[in-house]
Design a protein around this motif. Sequence first.
Motif, PDB file in Angstrom:
ATOM      1  N   VAL A 192      39.417  -0.914  31.226  1.00 25.38           N
ATOM      2  CA  VAL A 192      40.516   0.050  31.259  1.00 25.38           C
ATOM      3  C   VAL A 192      40.027   1.445  30.867  1.00 25.38           C
ATOM      4  O   VAL A 192      40.253   2.419  31.583  1.00 25.38           O
ATOM      5  CB  VAL A 192      41.650  -0.384  30.314  1.00 25.38           C
ATOM      6  CG1 VAL A 192      42.751   0.674  30.265  1.00 25.38           C
ATOM      7  CG2 VAL A 192      42.218  -1.729  30.738  1.00 25.38           C
ATOM      8  N   ALA A 193      39.358   1.530  29.733  1.00 21.66           N
ATOM      9  CA  ALA A 193      38.902   2.828  29.240  1.00 21.66           C
ATOM     10  C   ALA A 193      37.773   2.600  28.252  1.00 21.66           C
ATOM     11  O   ALA A 193      37.761   1.585  27.550  1.00 21.66           O
ATOM     12  CB  ALA A 193      40.036   3.586  28.565  1.00 21.66           C
ATOM     13  N   SER A 194      36.855   3.551  28.179  1.00 27.65           N
ATOM     14  CA  SER A 194      35.738   3.400  27.262  1.00 27.65           C
ATOM     15  C   SER A 194      35.278   4.758  26.755  1.00 27.65           C
ATOM     16  O   SER A 194      35.556   5.801  27.365  1.00 27.65           O
ATOM     17  CB  SER A 194      34.581   2.675  27.941  1.00 27.65           C
ATOM     18  OG  SER A 194      34.052   3.465  28.975  1.00 27.65           O
TER      19      SER A 194
ATOM     20  N   THR B  55      31.588  10.656  25.875  1.00 29.95           N
ATOM     21  CA  THR B  55      32.080  10.629  27.249  1.00 29.95           C
ATOM     22  C   THR B  55      33.058   9.476  27.440  1.00 29.95           C
ATOM     23  O   THR B  55      32.786   8.352  27.032  1.00 29.95           O
ATOM     24  CB  THR B  55      30.915  10.465  28.235  1.00 29.95           C
ATOM     25  OG1 THR B  55      30.009  11.550  28.078  1.00 29.95           O
ATOM     26  CG2 THR B  55      31.415  10.427  29.664  1.00 29.95           C
ATOM     27  N   THR B  56      34.185   9.780  28.045  1.00 31.70           N
ATOM     28  CA  THR B  56      35.193   8.751  28.301  1.00 31.70           C
ATOM     29  C   THR B  56      35.215   8.378  29.778  1.00 31.70           C
ATOM     30  O   THR B  56      34.918   9.195  30.651  1.00 31.70           O
ATOM     31  CB  THR B  56      36.592   9.219  27.879  1.00 31.70           C
ATOM     32  OG1 THR B  56      36.896  10.448  28.562  1.00 31.70           O
ATOM     33  CG2 THR B  56      36.664   9.451  26.374  1.00 31.70           C
ATOM     34  N   THR B  57      35.577   7.148  30.019  1.00 27.95           N
ATOM     35  CA  THR B  57      35.695   6.630  31.386  1.00 27.95           C
ATOM     36  C   THR B  57      36.999   5.867  31.499  1.00 27.95           C
ATOM     37  O   THR B  57      37.361   5.128  30.566  1.00 27.95           O
ATOM     38  CB  THR B  57      34.521   5.693  31.710  1.00 27.95           C
ATOM     39  OG1 THR B  57      33.292   6.398  31.550  1.00 27.95           O
ATOM     40  CG2 THR B  57      34.617   5.179  33.139  1.00 27.95           C
TER      41      THR B  57
ATOM     42  N   VAL C 151      44.676   3.828  35.685  1.00 31.34           N
ATOM     43  CA  VAL C 151      45.293   4.335  34.452  1.00 31.34           C
ATOM     44  C   VAL C 151      45.016   5.809  34.210  1.00 31.34           C
ATOM     45  O   VAL C 151      45.525   6.380  33.237  1.00 31.34           O
ATOM     46  CB  VAL C 151      44.845   3.519  33.225  1.00 31.34           C
ATOM     47  CG1 VAL C 151      45.094   2.028  33.448  1.00 31.34           C
ATOM     48  CG2 VAL C 151      43.389   3.780  32.865  1.00 31.34           C
ATOM     49  N   LYS C 152      44.223   6.429  35.060  1.00 29.79           N
ATOM     50  CA  LYS C 152      43.900   7.850  34.876  1.00 29.79           C
ATOM     51  C   LYS C 152      45.173   8.687  34.856  1.00 29.79           C
ATOM     52  O   LYS C 152      46.055   8.522  35.696  1.00 29.79           O
ATOM     53  CB  LYS C 152      42.979   8.328  35.995  1.00 29.79           C
ATOM     54  CG  LYS C 152      41.534   7.905  35.815  1.00 29.79           C
ATOM     55  CD  LYS C 152      40.667   8.419  36.962  1.00 29.79           C
ATOM     56  CE  LYS C 152      39.225   7.968  36.800  1.00 29.79           C
ATOM     57  NZ  LYS C 152      38.376   8.387  37.934  1.00 29.79           N
TER      58      LYS C 152
ATOM     59  N   ASP D 198      50.770  -2.989  34.391  1.00 31.70           N
ATOM     60  CA  ASP D 198      49.995  -2.854  33.153  1.00 31.70           C
ATOM     61  C   ASP D 198      50.154  -4.072  32.245  1.00 31.70           C
ATOM     62  O   ASP D 198      49.475  -4.177  31.211  1.00 31.70           O
ATOM     63  CB  ASP D 198      50.418  -1.599  32.390  1.00 31.70           C
ATOM     64  CG  ASP D 198      50.110  -0.327  33.155  1.00 31.70           C
ATOM     65  OD1 ASP D 198      50.966   0.585  33.139  1.00 31.70           O
ATOM     66  OD2 ASP D 198      49.033  -0.247  33.762  1.00 31.70           O
ATOM     67  N   THR D 199      51.034  -4.974  32.610  1.00 36.17           N
ATOM     68  CA  THR D 199      51.223  -6.184  31.809  1.00 36.17           C
ATOM     69  C   THR D 199      49.940  -6.999  31.776  1.00 36.17           C
ATOM     70  O   THR D 199      49.381  -7.343  32.819  1.00 36.17           O
ATOM     71  CB  THR D 199      52.359  -7.039  32.402  1.00 36.17           C
ATOM     72  OG1 THR D 199      53.594  -6.325  32.291  1.00 36.17           O
ATOM     73  CG2 THR D 199      52.473  -8.363  31.674  1.00 36.17           C
ATOM     74  N   ALA D 200      49.461  -7.262  30.574  1.00 35.83           N
ATOM     75  CA  ALA D 200      48.188  -7.982  30.411  1.00 35.83           C
ATOM     76  C   ALA D 200      47.905  -8.189  28.940  1.00 35.83           C
ATOM     77  O   ALA D 200      48.560  -7.596  28.077  1.00 35.83           O
ATOM     78  CB  ALA D 200      47.044  -7.200  31.038  1.00 35.83           C
TER      79      ALA D 200
END
Length: 125
Positions: free
Chosen positions: A48-50, A56-58, A63-64, A89-91
Amino acid sequence: QVQLVESGGDSVQAGGSLRLSCAISGTRLRSSYVGWFRQAPGKEREAVASIQWDGTTTYADSVKGRFAVSQDNAKTTLYLQMNSLELEDTAMYYCAADYRAITRGQFLGGEARFWGQGTQVTVSS
């Protein structure tokens, strides 16, 4: 031993917001990567995001502009601010961390060494 504990999952209506937290303990090392993954029923786990070691984010394309990943100054808590939530987004959301010299591709591919137990996010109409 590194431990990651997620919190903040909840049931929310579409269009709403949630903030997930991940408490990281057991190490003073600087992480190479920390991030959030999710897995919906019947689907593969996805990144999802890191945040990588240099800040630096990814983000996943899906979801951007809606999600934002961040850390506190002490690097002991990882956050995921989720806005404009959608049914998709349910998870179960998991945080992950690694302290090795792995590549971003390896981390986003799910090869992180340390994982939390997950927190459920359910979005309803």
